[in-house]
Write a protein that holds these residues in place. Sequence first.
Motif, short mmCIF file in Angstrom:
data_model
loop_
_atom_site.label_atom_id
_atom_site.label_comp_id
_atom_site.label_asym_id
_atom_site.label_seq_id
_atom_site.Cartn_x
_atom_site.Cartn_y
_atom_site.Cartn_z
N THR A 34 0.82 -1.20 0.00
CA THR A 34 0.00 0.00 0.00
C THR A 34 0.85 1.26 0.00
N ALA A 35 0.35 2.26 -0.68
CA ALA A 35 1.03 3.56 -0.71
C ALA A 35 0.30 4.58 0.16
N GLY A 36 -0.74 4.14 0.87
CA GLY A 36 -1.44 5.02 1.80
C GLY A 36 -2.52 5.87 1.18
N SER A 37 -2.86 5.66 -0.09
CA SER A 37 -3.89 6.46 -0.74
C SER A 37 -5.26 5.93 -0.41
N ASP A 38 -6.22 6.85 -0.22
CA ASP A 38 -7.60 6.44 0.06
C ASP A 38 -8.22 5.74 -1.13
N PHE A 39 -7.75 6.02 -2.35
CA PHE A 39 -8.33 5.45 -3.56
C PHE A 39 -7.48 4.31 -4.12
N GLU A 40 -6.49 3.83 -3.36
CA GLU A 40 -5.56 2.86 -3.93
C GLU A 40 -6.25 1.56 -4.31
N SER A 41 -7.13 1.05 -3.49
CA SER A 41 -7.81 -0.21 -3.81
C SER A 41 -8.62 -0.07 -5.10
N LEU A 42 -9.32 1.05 -5.23
CA LEU A 42 -10.10 1.28 -6.44
C LEU A 42 -9.19 1.46 -7.65
N ALA A 43 -8.03 2.10 -7.45
CA ALA A 43 -7.09 2.30 -8.55
C ALA A 43 -6.50 0.97 -9.00
N ARG A 44 -6.26 0.06 -8.08
CA ARG A 44 -5.77 -1.26 -8.47
C ARG A 44 -6.80 -1.99 -9.31
N LEU A 45 -8.06 -1.90 -8.93
CA LEU A 45 -9.13 -2.49 -9.73
C LEU A 45 -9.20 -1.84 -11.10
N ALA A 46 -8.93 -0.54 -11.16
CA ALA A 46 -8.94 0.16 -12.45
C ALA A 46 -7.85 -0.38 -13.36
N CYS A 47 -6.65 -0.62 -12.82
CA CYS A 47 -5.56 -1.16 -13.63
C CYS A 47 -5.87 -2.56 -14.12
N LEU A 48 -6.44 -3.39 -13.25
CA LEU A 48 -6.85 -4.73 -13.67
C LEU A 48 -7.97 -4.65 -14.70
N GLY A 49 -8.88 -3.69 -14.51
CA GLY A 49 -9.95 -3.51 -15.49
C GLY A 49 -9.41 -3.11 -16.85
N ALA A 50 -8.34 -2.33 -16.87
CA ALA A 50 -7.73 -1.93 -18.14
C ALA A 50 -7.19 -3.15 -18.89
N SER A 51 -6.57 -4.08 -18.16
CA SER A 51 -6.06 -5.28 -18.82
C SER A 51 -7.19 -6.12 -19.38
N LEU A 52 -8.31 -6.19 -18.66
CA LEU A 52 -9.49 -6.90 -19.18
C LEU A 52 -10.03 -6.22 -20.41
N CYS A 53 -10.02 -4.89 -20.42
CA CYS A 53 -10.47 -4.14 -21.60
C CYS A 53 -9.62 -4.48 -22.82
N TYR A 54 -8.30 -4.51 -22.65
CA TYR A 54 -7.42 -4.85 -23.77
C TYR A 54 -7.72 -6.25 -24.30
N ALA A 55 -7.99 -7.19 -23.39
CA ALA A 55 -8.32 -8.55 -23.82
C ALA A 55 -9.62 -8.57 -24.62
N LEU A 56 -10.64 -7.86 -24.14
CA LEU A 56 -11.90 -7.79 -24.86
C LEU A 56 -11.73 -7.12 -26.22
N GLY A 57 -10.91 -6.07 -26.26
CA GLY A 57 -10.65 -5.39 -27.52
C GLY A 57 -9.99 -6.30 -28.54
N SER A 58 -9.07 -7.15 -28.09
CA SER A 58 -8.41 -8.06 -29.02
C SER A 58 -9.37 -9.11 -29.54
N ILE A 59 -10.30 -9.56 -28.70
CA ILE A 59 -11.30 -10.53 -29.15
C ILE A 59 -12.21 -9.91 -30.20
N ILE A 60 -12.64 -8.66 -29.97
CA ILE A 60 -13.48 -7.96 -30.95
C ILE A 60 -12.74 -7.81 -32.27
N THR A 61 -11.45 -7.49 -32.21
CA THR A 61 -10.64 -7.35 -33.43
C THR A 61 -10.61 -8.65 -34.20
N ARG A 62 -10.47 -9.75 -33.50
CA ARG A 62 -10.38 -11.06 -34.16
C ARG A 62 -11.71 -11.48 -34.75
#
Length: 302
Positions: A154-182
């Motif tokens: 932890t870096a002590g940020s109040d939004f850190e947990s949500l920000a981690r979910l945002a980063c994981l969500g971005a990777s899921l978005c890229y995966a979905l985007g590649s499936i749509i492309t295919r």
Amino acid sequence: MDNSPGAANWAKLLFLGVIWGASFMAVSLALRGFPPMTIAALRITIGALCLLGVLHAMGIALPTLRSREGRLIWACALGMGFFSNALPFSLLSWGQTHVASGFAGVCMAVVPLFVLPLAHLLVPGETMTLRKTISFFVGFSGVVVLIGLDAFRTAGSDFESLARLACLGASLCYALGSIITRLCPQVNMLALSAAALLCGSGMMVPAALWAEGVPTVPEALPLAAVIYLGLLPTALAQVLLVQVARSAGPAFLSTVNYQVPVWSVIFGALLLGETLPPQLFVAMTLILGGLVLSRSRRPRPI
């Protein structure tokens, strides 16, 4: 038939890893002068304008809306613009205001792991073989070794947990985007990339203006970082990934995500004076081993 990607595709894959790896550093610099959604809007718009210029110079037209297939292609471009550009760029830009860049980097290595089951379920002919599964986990273990447990502290940020979910969500978005492309119908892939960025720009510019207003002109360094993000990791990367996907396949292309954290660490050490982690060479061995394993094929009996 030769199934080898070839030296040219390996070189392009390496270069994609370099420019995408440097994008995390560029986002951190851009955040000094721009808010997160504005960064996403600017880089997508710059990338769209560049690719539209390339299409005009090459005499290539955008997909038509007059036919049913053309409308389906534009629907895919809309999905790519949202899942491959607008949403993940916004999530990562915002997430990096609250979490360490190492965590954002390791999330990019999760993309092939998301692609594997999604392709198995949604793409005809794509099966989750034992060799593919092992190769992806070998490469991902290298990324975990590289980043280390510090990325998850932890870096002590109040939004850190949500920000981690945002980063994981971005990777899921890229995966979905590649499936749509295919799943997109056959079309000139450069035109499809330009259409996707155009759709992404059309979504992000109004959203950024509504949420963050008109940006003021920042200092030279954040402005240069945004220009870099638009020209290389967005516009040029679209051209290169289209070429690699067409000639070597999207599965080979997805392995670039294992390189991104490595280059992020290297750029941090060389340009920002960060300490080079001692586990770098072990991690690179695992990552490259996963890449080689993912491309190796057993010889078929004659």
